[in-house]
Design a protein around this motif. Sequence first.
Motif, mmCIF file in Angstrom:
data_model
loop_
_atom_site.group_PDB
_atom_site.id
_atom_site.type_symbol
_atom_site.label_atom_id
_atom_site.label_comp_id
_atom_site.label_asym_id
_atom_site.label_seq_id
_atom_site.Cartn_x
_atom_site.Cartn_y
_atom_site.Cartn_z
ATOM 1 N N LEU A 117 38.495 20.849 39.437
ATOM 2 C CA LEU A 117 38.790 21.686 40.580
ATOM 3 C C LEU A 117 39.828 22.764 40.294
ATOM 4 O O LEU A 117 40.208 23.481 41.193
ATOM 5 N N THR A 118 40.280 22.897 39.060
ATOM 6 C CA THR A 118 41.281 23.894 38.713
ATOM 7 C C THR A 118 40.718 24.878 37.707
ATOM 8 O O THR A 118 40.113 24.483 36.726
ATOM 9 N N ILE A 119 40.900 26.147 37.998
ATOM 10 C CA ILE A 119 40.481 27.192 37.074
ATOM 11 C C ILE A 119 41.722 27.868 36.525
ATOM 12 O O ILE A 119 42.628 28.193 37.272
ATOM 13 N N GLY A 120 41.750 28.105 35.231
ATOM 14 C CA GLY A 120 42.875 28.816 34.622
ATOM 15 C C GLY A 120 44.008 27.870 34.297
ATOM 16 O O GLY A 120 43.936 26.662 34.499
ATOM 17 N N THR A 121 45.101 28.429 33.767
ATOM 18 C CA THR A 121 46.263 27.654 33.380
ATOM 19 C C THR A 121 47.491 28.289 33.987
ATOM 20 O O THR A 121 47.429 29.341 34.603
ATOM 21 N N ASP A 122 48.613 27.641 33.808
ATOM 22 C CA ASP A 122 49.863 28.215 34.297
ATOM 23 C C ASP A 122 50.098 29.565 33.643
ATOM 24 O O ASP A 122 49.710 29.808 32.503
ATOM 25 N N GLU A 123 50.766 30.451 34.365
ATOM 26 C CA GLU A 123 51.007 31.801 33.878
ATOM 27 C C GLU A 123 51.828 31.744 32.600
ATOM 28 O O GLU A 123 52.860 31.084 32.525
ATOM 29 N N LEU A 124 51.377 32.425 31.556
ATOM 30 C CA LEU A 124 52.092 32.461 30.297
ATOM 31 C C LEU A 124 53.196 33.496 30.349
ATOM 32 O O LEU A 124 53.062 34.541 30.982
ATOM 33 N N GLU A 125 54.308 33.187 29.663
ATOM 34 C CA GLU A 125 55.401 34.142 29.594
ATOM 35 C C GLU A 125 54.964 35.349 28.772
ATOM 36 O O GLU A 125 54.424 35.194 27.679
ATOM 37 N N PRO A 126 55.170 36.573 29.273
ATOM 38 C CA PRO A 126 54.786 37.758 28.497
ATOM 39 C C PRO A 126 55.660 37.914 27.278
ATOM 40 O O PRO A 126 56.839 37.531 27.282
ATOM 41 N N SER A 127 55.118 38.474 26.216
ATOM 42 C CA SER A 127 55.885 38.740 25.012
ATOM 43 C C SER A 127 56.530 40.111 25.129
ATOM 44 O O SER A 127 56.202 40.902 26.016
ATOM 45 N N ALA A 128 57.455 40.397 24.210
ATOM 46 C CA ALA A 128 58.158 41.676 24.237
ATOM 47 C C ALA A 128 57.184 42.837 24.123
ATOM 48 O O ALA A 128 57.400 43.908 24.696
ATOM 49 N N ALA A 129 56.084 42.633 23.398
ATOM 50 C CA ALA A 129 55.109 43.707 23.215
ATOM 51 C C ALA A 129 54.381 44.049 24.506
ATOM 52 O O ALA A 129 53.795 45.131 24.626
ATOM 53 N N ASP A 130 54.409 43.144 25.498
ATOM 54 C CA ASP A 130 53.716 43.382 26.757
ATOM 55 C C ASP A 130 54.493 44.304 27.688
ATOM 56 O O ASP A 130 53.942 44.865 28.628
ATOM 57 N N TYR A 131 55.790 44.465 27.433
ATOM 58 C CA TYR A 131 56.639 45.231 28.340
ATOM 59 C C TYR A 131 56.502 46.734 28.090
ATOM 60 O O TYR A 131 56.349 47.184 26.957
ATOM 61 N N SER A 132 56.582 47.492 29.174
ATOM 62 C CA SER A 132 56.515 48.952 29.067
ATOM 63 C C SER A 132 57.311 49.570 30.204
ATOM 64 O O SER A 132 57.609 48.919 31.206
ATOM 65 N N LEU A 133 57.631 50.841 30.044
ATOM 66 C CA LEU A 133 58.440 51.569 31.019
ATOM 67 C C LEU A 133 57.530 52.351 31.956
ATOM 68 O O LEU A 133 56.579 52.993 31.518
ATOM 69 N N SER A 134 57.834 52.321 33.233
ATOM 70 C CA SER A 134 57.086 53.128 34.208
ATOM 71 C C SER A 134 58.055 53.696 35.229
ATOM 72 O O SER A 134 59.045 53.044 35.594
ATOM 73 N N GLN A 135 57.790 54.903 35.682
ATOM 74 C CA GLN A 135 58.623 55.531 36.702
ATOM 75 C C GLN A 135 58.060 55.184 38.071
ATOM 76 O O GLN A 135 56.883 55.405 38.356
ATOM 77 N N VAL A 136 58.906 54.627 38.929
ATOM 78 C CA VAL A 136 58.483 54.242 40.274
ATOM 79 C C VAL A 136 58.700 55.389 41.255
ATOM 80 O O VAL A 136 57.826 55.710 42.056
ATOM 81 N N SER A 137 59.860 55.996 41.231
ATOM 82 C CA SER A 137 60.184 57.092 42.145
ATOM 83 C C SER A 137 59.388 58.346 41.787
ATOM 84 O O SER A 137 58.771 58.430 40.718
ATOM 85 N N VAL A 138 59.409 59.314 42.685
ATOM 86 C CA VAL A 138 58.707 60.582 42.478
ATOM 87 C C VAL A 138 59.720 61.718 42.489
ATOM 88 O O VAL A 138 60.562 61.796 43.393
ATOM 89 N N ASP A 139 59.657 62.595 41.476
ATOM 90 C CA ASP A 139 60.572 63.740 41.423
ATOM 91 C C ASP A 139 60.175 64.789 42.459
ATOM 92 O O ASP A 139 59.030 65.249 42.470
ATOM 93 N N HIS A 140 61.112 65.172 43.292
ATOM 94 C CA HIS A 140 60.871 66.255 44.254
ATOM 95 C C HIS A 140 61.358 67.561 43.630
ATOM 96 O O HIS A 140 62.274 68.207 44.131
#
Length: 260
Positions: A117-140
């Motif tokens: 009755l269970t699909i998938g596994t517990d969420e795996l910890e992301p590795s350093a290579a998975d991280y990336s930078l993104s800008q959330v705010s918008v420049d006016h």
Amino acid sequence: VMAAGDRSVPTNEAILQGMTRAVQSANERIYKARDNRQNDMGTTLVAVLIAGGKAYVSNVGDSRLYMYSAPHQEPQRSPLDSTRPLQMSTTATLPGTGPLAQPQQAQAEPSQTTDELTIGTDELEPSAADYSLSQVSVDHSLVHRLVELGQLDAEEAKVHPHRNFIYRSLGGPPPIEVDTFVRSLHPGDRLLLCSDGLNSMIEDEEIEQVLATEKDPHAACERLIELANEAGGHDNITTLIIDVLDYLPSPEHPFALINA
């Protein structure tokens, strides 16, 4: 307004509306001071409120909020009354998981319940290579608007003679338009709030490299300022880094505003 003793968590919309009212109030005060002094004083703003595992962001002008994070996907679980064949993450079908002809066939031996009755596994910890930078705010800013309209590309915007011109800031006639955003947070995420004195001097790739390699937030802020000054330091430089160390529960009074 929350009644005394009411510990219910405000909705996303309510929190963002509260932040917008705070920004409008600040703008009115600056506008009045500007009028009294007969000058053109003004400022940009980026703010974040952290509550209930989320970052609530508002911005006016070209100060920025970046997120250094990895993609997260919550584990999926099959409903107990599902009548579809259940599969593991591989292509093999688990025994006894064909279509159910009778309701009582949904019963399983205790040793089989979890597997079937269970699909998938517990969420795996992301590795350093998975991280990336993104800008959330918008420049006016003028150049950002021209990039949006397709009249400039990103490289041209960096050297445009009017790249420092902004069309929205605190200190203008009220009310002003405020942009708001909501982002979910996970342990390991980093938030960077900064003035354009940082991002106008160094590339996003350099910012990402510092956030990836310098684990101490204070040292990371100092390194970013150092890089911006080495690149010319033509404007005031403000940096603030927030590290998410654990999952954040909903606090009783989630009303702490951080400005940069």
